[in-house]
Design a protein around this motif. Structure first.
Motif, mmCIF file in Angstrom:
data_model
loop_
_atom_site.group_PDB
_atom_site.id
_atom_site.type_symbol
_atom_site.label_atom_id
_atom_site.label_comp_id
_atom_site.label_asym_id
_atom_site.label_seq_id
_atom_site.Cartn_x
_atom_site.Cartn_y
_atom_site.Cartn_z
ATOM 1 N N SER A 98 0.763 -1.316 -0.178
ATOM 2 C CA SER A 98 0.060 0.111 0.017
ATOM 3 C C SER A 98 0.940 1.319 -0.045
ATOM 4 N N GLN A 101 2.210 1.782 -3.653
ATOM 5 C CA GLN A 101 1.063 2.023 -4.544
ATOM 6 C C GLN A 101 0.990 3.498 -4.318
ATOM 7 N N PHE A 181 1.249 4.504 6.420
ATOM 8 C CA PHE A 181 0.749 3.080 5.838
ATOM 9 C C PHE A 181 1.561 2.485 6.676
ATOM 10 N N ARG A 248 -11.285 -0.251 2.010
ATOM 11 C CA ARG A 248 -11.738 1.109 1.194
ATOM 12 C C ARG A 248 -13.194 1.273 1.554
#
Length: 271
Positions: A98, A101, A181, A248
């Motif tokens: 994560s 990304q 993160f 999400r």
């Protein structure tokens, strides 16, 4: 706020009862009905329960962290967060996929990115295809063996101090967005071991539940767990608190709707 009010009005039209602000302390599964105890002594009997308590994203133990949350510090990296720092200097903390990304997404929006990783090698927890893209991206600098140790700014974040844990070298870098993160802790501690969870406390559901965790509750039911059902019959989990969820908002909404469909099967409601 408007959406929340509209949802509350709609629920009340259908005869729902709401308890807020309120906190669940235990779920008793020993009787015919599930008994939910709320803080303050209120008890609720139910044939089904959906747990959607979410997760708390981890933060760094740094002075002024809370002051800069939503004023330069973020736990997600979408178009919404990037609007305030597109084309500026930013930092991403973490060594997972994560984080990688997020670094690539920010770079694509013209940001100069410092990827701050506590470990010596970003390839330990990150997929090789992400590592290859990151190290070849001129907009991204990988800061291995490094931690954020201080935050600076007036009403919003302006710069961060980075400290190399091997050399002790410090550097103050301009930073208009710090994207964190480093994981999340599920709000599942109140279950007190009654429900199957993974090593991090996220609630296992349906196919993710080990056979050994399907105990006496299931012996006389003649079925296995339905989609989103936990190791306790009639208790479901959806959203960030669930093991394997995508973390999400849109995914959590879809999971909640699917969990309701399974609840209908348990309570015998015709769709």
């Amino acid at each position: 706020m408007t959406e929340n009010k509209a949802a509350s009005i709609q629920a009340l039209k259908f005869g729902e009862r709401m308890y807020f602000p309120s906190k669940v302390t235990t779920v008793d599964t020993s009787g015919e009905r599930l008994r939910i105890s709320l803080f303050g002594g209120i008890e609720i009997l139910a044939r089904a329960v959906i747990i959607a308590t979410g997760a708390h994203y981890r933060s760094l133990p740094i002075a002024r962290w809370g002051e800069f949350e939503n004023a330069g510090i973020y736990y997600a990296c979408t178009e919404l967060e990037v609007r305030s720092c597109a084309g500026r200097e930013v930092a991403v903390v973490g060594g997972s996929n994560s984080a990688g990304q997020a670094a690539l997404f920010l770079s694509s929006r013209g940001c100069t990115v410092d990827l701050v990783v506590r470990g010596e090698d970003i390839g330990v927890r990150m997929s090789s295809y992400l590592v290859n893209r990151i190290v070849s991206d001129p907009m991204i600098s990988v800061r291995a063996s490094t931690e954020i140790t201080a935050l600076e700014g007036d009403t919003s974040l302006e710069s961060v101090r980075m400290t190399n844990s091997v050399t002790g070298e410090e550097a103050v870098k301009p930073c208009r967005g710090l994207f964190c993160f480093i994981g999340a802790d599920p709000a599942s501690g109140w279950l007190y071991g009654d429900c199957s969870v993974d090593g991090n406390g996220f609630i296992r559901t349906d196919a993710h539940i080990p056979t050994e965790d399907l105990g006496k509750h299931w012996q006389n039911l003649g079925r296995g767990p339905l989609p989103f059902e936990t190791s306790i019959p009639g208790v479901f989990a959806a959203g960030d608190v669930r093991h394997g969820s995508i973390k999400r908002v849109a995914a959590a909404v879809g999971e909640g709707a699917s969990a309701v469909s399974s609840v209908h099967q348990v309570v015998g409601v015709r769709l």
